[in-house]
Design a protein around this motif. Structure first.
Motif, PDB file in Angstrom:
ATOM      1  N   HIS A 136     -51.930 -69.824  43.701  1.00  0.00           N
ATOM      2  CA  HIS A 136     -50.715 -69.009  43.866  1.00  0.00           C
ATOM      3  C   HIS A 136     -50.011 -68.662  42.563  1.00  0.00           C
ATOM      4  O   HIS A 136     -49.827 -67.478  42.253  1.00  0.00           O
ATOM      5  N   LEU A 137     -49.622 -69.659  41.769  1.00  0.00           N
ATOM      6  CA  LEU A 137     -48.697 -69.413  40.657  1.00  0.00           C
ATOM      7  C   LEU A 137     -49.278 -68.437  39.633  1.00  0.00           C
ATOM      8  O   LEU A 137     -48.668 -67.406  39.331  1.00  0.00           O
ATOM      9  N   ILE A 138     -50.449 -68.745  39.093  1.00  0.00           N
ATOM     10  CA  ILE A 138     -51.040 -67.848  38.082  1.00  0.00           C
ATOM     11  C   ILE A 138     -51.436 -66.505  38.694  1.00  0.00           C
ATOM     12  O   ILE A 138     -51.106 -65.449  38.119  1.00  0.00           O
ATOM     13  N   PRO A 139     -52.125 -66.459  39.861  1.00  0.00           N
ATOM     14  CA  PRO A 139     -52.462 -65.151  40.454  1.00  0.00           C
ATOM     15  C   PRO A 139     -51.239 -64.279  40.750  1.00  0.00           C
ATOM     16  O   PRO A 139     -51.290 -63.058  40.591  1.00  0.00           O
ATOM     17  N   THR A 140     -50.135 -64.907  41.171  1.00  0.00           N
ATOM     18  CA  THR A 140     -48.931 -64.121  41.489  1.00  0.00           C
ATOM     19  C   THR A 140     -48.343 -63.499  40.230  1.00  0.00           C
ATOM     20  O   THR A 140     -47.929 -62.331  40.234  1.00  0.00           O
ATOM     21  N   LEU A 141     -48.308 -64.270  39.145  1.00  0.00           N
ATOM     22  CA  LEU A 141     -47.807 -63.715  37.881  1.00  0.00           C
ATOM     23  C   LEU A 141     -48.709 -62.586  37.388  1.00  0.00           C
ATOM     24  O   LEU A 141     -48.224 -61.554  36.899  1.00  0.00           O
ATOM     25  N   LEU A 142     -50.024 -62.739  37.546  1.00  0.00           N
ATOM     26  CA  LEU A 142     -50.959 -61.668  37.169  1.00  0.00           C
ATOM     27  C   LEU A 142     -50.736 -60.417  38.020  1.00  0.00           C
ATOM     28  O   LEU A 142     -50.777 -59.292  37.510  1.00  0.00           O
ATOM     29  N   SER A 143     -50.500 -60.628  39.304  1.00  0.00           N
ATOM     30  CA  SER A 143     -50.250 -59.484  40.200  1.00  0.00           C
ATOM     31  C   SER A 143     -48.987 -58.732  39.801  1.00  0.00           C
ATOM     32  O   SER A 143     -48.931 -57.504  39.876  1.00  0.00           O
ATOM     33  N   LYS A 144     -47.994 -59.478  39.374  1.00  0.00           N
ATOM     34  CA  LYS A 144     -46.752 -58.836  38.949  1.00  0.00           C
ATOM     35  C   LYS A 144     -46.974 -58.016  37.665  1.00  0.00           C
ATOM     36  O   LYS A 144     -46.388 -56.944  37.495  1.00  0.00           O
ATOM     37  N   ILE A 145     -47.825 -58.523  36.767  1.00  0.00           N
ATOM     38  CA  ILE A 145     -48.159 -57.755  35.565  1.00  0.00           C
ATOM     39  C   ILE A 145     -48.907 -56.486  35.939  1.00  0.00           C
ATOM     40  O   ILE A 145     -48.626 -55.399  35.415  1.00  0.00           O
ATOM     41  N   GLU A 146     -49.855 -56.601  36.870  1.00  0.00           N
ATOM     42  CA  GLU A 146     -50.622 -55.422  37.301  1.00  0.00           C
ATOM     43  C   GLU A 146     -49.710 -54.380  37.949  1.00  0.00           C
ATOM     44  O   GLU A 146     -49.856 -53.174  37.714  1.00  0.00           O
ATOM     45  N   LYS A 147     -48.762 -54.856  38.736  1.00  0.00           N
ATOM     46  CA  LYS A 147     -47.810 -53.931  39.373  1.00  0.00           C
ATOM     47  C   LYS A 147     -46.957 -53.223  38.315  1.00  0.00           C
ATOM     48  O   LYS A 147     -46.705 -52.016  38.412  1.00  0.00           O
ATOM     49  N   LEU A 148     -46.526 -53.976  37.304  1.00  0.00           N
ATOM     50  CA  LEU A 148     -45.759 -53.377  36.202  1.00  0.00           C
ATOM     51  C   LEU A 148     -46.545 -52.258  35.535  1.00  0.00           C
ATOM     52  O   LEU A 148     -46.011 -51.191  35.229  1.00  0.00           O
ATOM     53  N   LEU A 149     -47.830 -52.499  35.297  1.00  0.00           N
ATOM     54  CA  LEU A 149     -48.663 -51.505  34.623  1.00  0.00           C
ATOM     55  C   LEU A 149     -48.856 -50.274  35.498  1.00  0.00           C
ATOM     56  O   LEU A 149     -48.870 -49.150  35.000  1.00  0.00           O
ATOM     57  N   ARG A 150     -49.007 -50.478  36.804  1.00  0.00           N
ATOM     58  CA  ARG A 150     -49.144 -49.325  37.717  1.00  0.00           C
ATOM     59  C   ARG A 150     -47.877 -48.494  37.741  1.00  0.00           C
ATOM     60  O   ARG A 150     -47.919 -47.272  37.732  1.00  0.00           O
ATOM     61  N   GLU A 151     -46.733 -49.174  37.768  1.00  0.00           N
ATOM     62  CA  GLU A 151     -45.448 -48.465  37.855  1.00  0.00           C
ATOM     63  C   GLU A 151     -45.017 -47.890  36.515  1.00  0.00           C
ATOM     64  O   GLU A 151     -44.182 -46.992  36.461  1.00  0.00           O
ATOM     65  N   GLY A 152     -45.584 -48.434  35.423  1.00  0.00           N
ATOM     66  CA  GLY A 152     -45.092 -48.074  34.093  1.00  0.00           C
ATOM     67  C   GLY A 152     -45.931 -47.096  33.333  1.00  0.00           C
ATOM     68  O   GLY A 152     -45.960 -47.123  32.099  1.00  0.00           O
ATOM     69  N   GLU A 153     -46.666 -46.222  34.040  1.00  0.00           N
ATOM     70  CA  GLU A 153     -47.527 -45.260  33.345  1.00  0.00           C
ATOM     71  C   GLU A 153     -46.717 -44.328  32.445  1.00  0.00           C
ATOM     72  O   GLU A 153     -47.212 -43.823  31.455  1.00  0.00           O
ATOM     73  N   HIS A 154     -45.466 -44.093  32.817  1.00  0.00           N
ATOM     74  CA  HIS A 154     -44.609 -43.212  32.006  1.00  0.00           C
ATOM     75  C   HIS A 154     -43.532 -43.996  31.256  1.00  0.00           C
ATOM     76  O   HIS A 154     -42.559 -43.432  30.769  1.00  0.00           O
TER      77      HIS A 154
END
Length: 632
Positions: A136-154
């Motif tokens: 949970h802990l490490i995968p969740t933090l990784l998922s949050k980073i991936e979400k940031l990258l998806r949302e932060g294209e601009h």
């Protein structure tokens, strides 16, 4: 207080002390609220466990979310760290995770620091007990980073990225401890006979003493035995059946490498953050793991081999942040001769493939910038560049010429004199014209950063040859590169070089541009001249130079702008008019010291007009916007 609590027991503590704390959590004085926050941690061992994981945890949560005093929230974090050591209710795990994210995102540096020092290590220890670190802990933090990258294209939220990535970095020792504690050889780790020594530099310095690997494992002796078995297992028996390590190899690393490939290579902060993460990961898991598990995964993706060199343009990953993060985060982990050779070879291959395939050089530049901040790598980078200087392809030589500029700042002058200047002189007489032009920014940076007189004279002679040699007189690309370089380095260069070389030659270039018959080239040169004069206007300019070169150059430039860009012409006219008035006014004392004549000449009204127009008129408005504030 603790002695009293121990004596009276949990029932009276709950009945008599806890209500006192509850009543004070909104007290108007922060000192009272601070006392409540500290008491919740100090008294944690004496509360009934049901109260500890419900009411006390809720009180701390409320104070963390609502209290405006940094020192109170910092105390809350420390108490939460203590509370985490006593909570044994798995249902509170998610609440703890939400509190961790809140703490990591706190606006106060002292609160975030306390989180890494106390709360995160305590929460990680509980997470390990529950078996949630890898699930949970490490995968969740990784998922949050991936979400940031998806949302932060601009526009990536770099603060949040730092928040999640710093947490992942803090968890590396816990992850390694989990791998050791769940290894196939754990049952063999007996404390008997001679205990092997752990090298002093085996592990990176922990962010918190609570995250020291020996502390997590239980003792340095136990860790030493586990490390010996760990290295033997990796080298001779592999990872079969080793689920915790297989998760790192087959899930964590591929996910991280995929994330890295989506990071904008132009984001220096992101490249640096991920480089430090991989560096800590590789150093913690050791050299055998790095060589057999990490490097092969990067190498497979990068595909740096001769048969792929013709298709490098299609290998988009070479232009991504994967290159600098692999170079600076993985290949710098160990510093023996074979490690340095691997780094040199990798950078040479990247330089060759990007150059021959006409691909963008941003990933190579990012690698040089990140490595160049450490003087220990300057000679290594010069070795890479010399490979480019003598390469048979002009494309590679041109790339090498452009890379020199990136590593000159902070380099020892003796190294610039003995290694950089000879290489640039070699390239400045290259048969290919594009290679010669590519040396100009680096020559300019030397003029900006070096004080050695003889070296400066050699560089000045080389730049003079570019300006005076008849073969270069009609070379538009050379002229634009020279003007851009003058505008960039002129304000910070040695005053004598600026006065005797930069200003007179800008004047000549402005004069020649008046005769240019091709309007597009004329406007191009005029625009670069405008930026150069704007940058240089922040410098001290003597009256003689003002009359003989600065003002005449501005007048030539105005003549171009009258025809080609009237908005530029309005600004230039205002500058010229006030320069002339100031020079003619003998009753006003000349500014002394570092006060710029040009800056002092321009009235507030002109400054306002100038600054309002600049962002619209030039490609470097951000630099020019500070032109009247900078003093030299």
């Amino acid at each position: 207080m603790c002695g009293l609590c121990q004596h009276v027991g949990p029932t009276r503590v709950e009945a008599e002390l806890l209500p006192q704390c509850w009543e004070q959590i909104n007290h108007k004085y922060p000192e009272r609220r601070l006392l409540v926050a500290e008491s919740c941690g100090d008294l944690a061992p004496y509360f009934p466990k049901e109260i500890r994981s419900s009411l006390v945890l809720s009180m701390l949560q409320q104070m963390l979310m609502e209290d405006k005093a940094d020192m109170v929230r910092e105390a809350v974090i420390k108490s939460l760290g203590i509370i985490m050591g006593y909570i044994d209710d798995p249902d509170k795990y998610q609440q703890g995770f939400e509190l961790l994210l809140t703490a990591l995102g706190d606006p106060s540096e002292r609160v975030v620091s306390a989180t890494h020092q106390v709360f995160l290590p305590a929460y990680a220890a509980w997470t390990m007990e529950l078996g949630n670190l890898q699930s949970h802990l490490i995968p969740t933090l990784l998922s949050k980073i991936e979400k940031l990258l998806r949302e932060g294209e601009h526009g990536l939220d770099e603060h949040k990225l730092h928040m999640y990535l710093s947490a992942l970095q803090s968890l590396i020792p816990s992850l390694f401890a989990t791998v050791l504690q769940n290894a196939p050889f754990t049952s063999k780790a007996k404390l008997q006979g001679e205990i092997p020594q752990i090298e002093v530099t085996r592990f990176p310095r922990p962010i918190s003493p609570l995250q020291d690997v020996p502390t997590i494992i239980g003792s340095r002796e136990q860790l030493a035995i586990l490390l010996q078995l760990y290295d033997y297992q990796l080298e001779h028996e592999g990872t079969t059946g080793w689920e915790t390590l297989l998760w790192v190899v087959n899930q964590l690393l591929p996910q991280l490498i995929e994330i890295v490939g989506r990071i904008n290579v132009a984001s220096t902060a992101c490249v640096h953050e991920f480089s430090r993460y991989f560096w800590r990961l590789c150093r913690t898991f050791g050299k055998i793991f790095t060589n057999t598990k990490v490097k092969p995964q990067f190498q497979e993706i990068l595909r740096l081999s001769e048969e792929n060199i013709d298709s490098a343009a299609g290998n988009g990953v070479l232009t991504k942040a994967t290159v600098p993060i692999y170079a600076t985060g993985v290949l710098t982990c160990y510093n023996q001769e074979e490690d340095r050779k691997l780094l040199v070879g990798f950078l040479e291959d990247v330089m060759t493939m990007l150059s021959l395939s006409h691909a963008p050089l941003d990933s190579l530049k990012a690698s040089f910038v990140e490595l160049g901040t450490n003087p220990a790598y300057h000679e290594l980078l010069l070795t890479v560049l010399w490979y480019g200087v003598v390469h048979t392809s002009a494309l590679v030589r041109c790339t090498a010429a452009r890379m020199f500029e990136l590593i000159l700042r902070g380099m020892r002058e003796s190294l610039v004199d003995k290694r950089v200047a000879p290489a640039l002189v070699t390239l400045s007489s290259d048969p290919e014209f594009s290679v010669r032009i590519a040396t100009i920014p680096a020559f300019g940076t030397i003029m900006e950063t070096v004080t050695q007189r003889e070296l400066l004279e050699r560089v000045k002679m080389q730049l003079a040859s570019f300006l005076e040699d008849p073969q270069y007189q009609d070379q538009h690309s050379l002229q634009t590169e020279i003007i851009r370089t003058f505008g960039r380095v002129g304000p910070n260069a040695e005053p004598r070089f600026r006065d005797e070389f930069v200003l007179p030659n800008l004047h000549k270039l402005a004069l020649v541009n008046n005769q240019q018959s091709v309007d597009s080239k004329r406007l191009d040169i005029a625009t670069y001249l405008f930026e150069a004069y704007s940058a240089l206007s922040c410098c001290f300019i003597s009256e003689e130079l003002m009359v003989n070169h600065f003002l005449p150059g501005l007048r030539c430039l105005r003549a171009d702008m009258e025809q080609l860009s009237p908005e530029h012409e309005v600004i230039l006219s205002s500058m010229i008019k006030e320069c002339e008035q100031k020079v003619e006014n003998k009753t006003v004392q000349e500014p002394q010291g570092s006060m710029s004549i040009a800056a002092s000449l321009v009235s507030e009204d002109t400054k306002t007009k100038f600054l309002n127009k600049m962002g619209q008129l030039t490609t470097s408005g951000a630099m020019l916007a500070n032109v009247f504030q900078r003093k030299k």
